[in-house]
Design a protein around this motif. Structure first.
Motif, PDB file in Angstrom:
ATOM      1  N   ARG A  24       7.669  57.578  84.656  1.00 54.87           N
ATOM      2  CA  ARG A  24       6.835  57.389  85.854  1.00 54.87           C
ATOM      3  C   ARG A  24       5.548  58.199  85.769  1.00 54.87           C
ATOM      4  O   ARG A  24       4.516  57.793  86.274  1.00 54.87           O
ATOM      5  CB  ARG A  24       7.566  57.846  87.107  1.00 54.87           C
TER       6      ARG A  24
ATOM      7  N   HIS B 142       3.124  56.563  83.195  1.00 56.96           N
ATOM      8  CA  HIS B 142       2.672  55.323  83.841  1.00 56.96           C
ATOM      9  C   HIS B 142       1.603  55.646  84.883  1.00 56.96           C
ATOM     10  O   HIS B 142       0.543  55.031  84.915  1.00 56.96           O
ATOM     11  CB  HIS B 142       3.852  54.598  84.490  1.00 56.96           C
TER      12      HIS B 142
ATOM     13  N   HIS C 237       0.647  57.026  93.906  1.00 59.72           N
ATOM     14  CA  HIS C 237       1.207  55.705  94.217  1.00 59.72           C
ATOM     15  C   HIS C 237       2.704  55.560  93.919  1.00 59.72           C
ATOM     16  O   HIS C 237       3.367  54.727  94.522  1.00 59.72           O
ATOM     17  CB  HIS C 237       0.391  54.582  93.552  1.00 59.72           C
ATOM     18  N   ASP C 238       3.268  56.363  93.019  1.00 62.94           N
ATOM     19  CA  ASP C 238       4.694  56.212  92.691  1.00 62.94           C
ATOM     20  C   ASP C 238       5.515  57.452  93.049  1.00 62.94           C
ATOM     21  O   ASP C 238       6.656  57.584  92.604  1.00 62.94           O
ATOM     22  CB  ASP C 238       4.862  55.897  91.196  1.00 62.94           C
TER      23      ASP C 238
ATOM     24  N   ASP D  91      -2.224  49.043  88.612  1.00 57.62           N
ATOM     25  CA  ASP D  91      -0.782  49.287  88.483  1.00 57.62           C
ATOM     26  C   ASP D  91      -0.129  48.099  87.776  1.00 57.62           C
ATOM     27  O   ASP D  91       0.559  48.247  86.750  1.00 57.62           O
ATOM     28  CB  ASP D  91      -0.198  49.462  89.895  1.00 57.62           C
TER      29      ASP D  91
END
Ligand code: MG
Length: 391
Positions: A82, A85, A114-115, A204
């Motif tokens: 994550r 990414h 965002h994650d 994304d």
């Protein structure tokens, strides 16, 4: 004036620089709706610069390092987690934002955050938690991301969470598919998301489609021959071979991945500019009023991307090795959830205190589980269910 003095660098006034440098449809710091808990301005960082820095300093951000993107974090040392990414999304977003004259600081803050709400074991972990929580408000990573930055991080004396600006929170809220929930409702009704948020969304999707193929090849879930059925890959590969006729096998994969990203970014810029012109977008208010998001690929790339995503679903996400990781991950999450709910005294003190408060048991267990990395969840599973392990 001495030479020494004349060489001194005068830092620019960032607010004035935003007015000069940004496109009319970009979000400016001085237009921000600010923070929930008012704070004095920082002497040399804008609101969004501070948001970005706060996200990077948060515990949730560091935990992304050991959280599944598609492959469980221990698979090997080269594939995406994550965290990597998120960094890829941030750098693609920043490139696009700069080219479109958008606010790079805001874009970067949104991308880095965002994650943050992802639980361990990727979408399998998310689905398992949502199922466990179905009688208690459910679970979804966007809403949980909001909860982390609004409530769960505890780094500041003056306020809970990170006290980010409205615009960064709004981007997370509008990304949620559950617009009717209380956390999200506060941010809805503003119209389309800001262009900075739309850029992160597009980056994304562009990033994971591409790097999931790269990782799947690298760990042997698929081969070059399998990818023959995906026209997007086939054409990118043909472009690379045409440009570098003698290319060796070692460079072929990264060069094709690079070509795919480059193709998508160029296409995204071209078609976004076209839509900005067509829709006559020349202010933030215009952005809000558009019928659909304006940042996105053109129809040709959209179709190629859809075909590639279908390939990913069939050949990668449903691959038995990925399915085994997912199945184990959901098992760990479910078992831990039920065990802690049945015996909250097993929770670490910080969580136990909240779990014993009225009506807080399931949400607290969910917070604890969602914060775990893949590694920590597996260790915790062993500590609770394996005999003779250190508790
Ligand atoms: Mg993402």
């Amino acid at each position: 004036m001495s030479t020494e003095e004349s060489n001194l660098f005068e830092p620019p006034d960032w607010l004035a620089r935003e007015d000069e440098a940004l496109a009319p449809y970009a979000m400016r710091t001085r237009l921000s709706r600010g923070r929930r808990h008012p704070e004095d301005p920082h002497p040399f960082r804008t609101l969004y610069q501070r948001d970005r820095d706060r996200v990077v300093h948060s515990t949730a951000f560091r935990r992304l390092m050991y959280k599944t993107q598609v492959l469980v974090s221990q698979t090997n040392d080269h594939h995406r987690t994550r965290l990597t990414h998120t960094l890829e999304v941030a750098q693609i977003s920043r490139t696009v934002a700069r080219q479109l004259g958008l606010n790079e600081d805001l874009t970067e803050a949104i991308a880095l955050a965002h994650d943050l709400g992802h639980p361990p074991f990727g979408h399998a972990g998310e689905a398992a938690l949502d199922e466990c929580m179905k009688e208690h408000g459910g679970f979804e990573h966007n809403r949980h991301g909001l909860r982390i930055v609004e409530v769960l991080e505890y780094r500041y004396v003056q306020f809970p969470g990170l006290n980010l600006t409205w615009e960064v929170l709004e981007a997370a809220a509008l990304h949620s598919k559950r617009r009717d929930t209380p956390e999200v409702r506060e941010f809805s009704g503003v119209g389309q998301p800001l262009l900075e948020a739309q850029v992160v969304d597009a980056a994304d999707s562009l990033a994971y489609d591409t790097h999931d193929i790269d990782d799947a090849l690298s760990v042997g879930l698929i081969s070059f021959a399998d990818l023959d059925e995906a026209a997007f890959w086939r054409e990118a590969l043909a472009r690379v071979r045409a440009e570098h006729p003698g290319i060796g096998p070692l460079q072929l994969q990264p060069a094709t991945v690079r070509a795919l990203i480059d193709w998508q970014v160029r296409d995204l810029l071209e078609h976004t500019r076209q839509r900005l012109r067509q829709e006559k977008v020349s202010s933030v208010a215009d952005v809000r009023r558009t019928r659909e998001p304006v940042v996105g690929p053109g129809p040709d790339v959209q179709a190629l991307k859809a075909e590639l995503e279908d390939f990913l679903r069939r050949r990668v996400y449903r691959h038995h090795r990925v399915q085994r990781m997912a199945s184990k991950g959901s098992h760990f999450v479910r078992e831990l959830f039920h065990r802690f709910c049945a015996a909250p005294q097993l929770l670490p003190a910080r969580y136990a205190v909240r779990a014993f408060q009225d009506g807080m048991l399931q949400r607290t267990v969910c917070d604890y589980l969602a914060g775990m990395t893949d590694r920590y969840a597996q260790d915790e599973f062993l500590r609770l269910f394996q005999p003779y392990t250190d508790v």
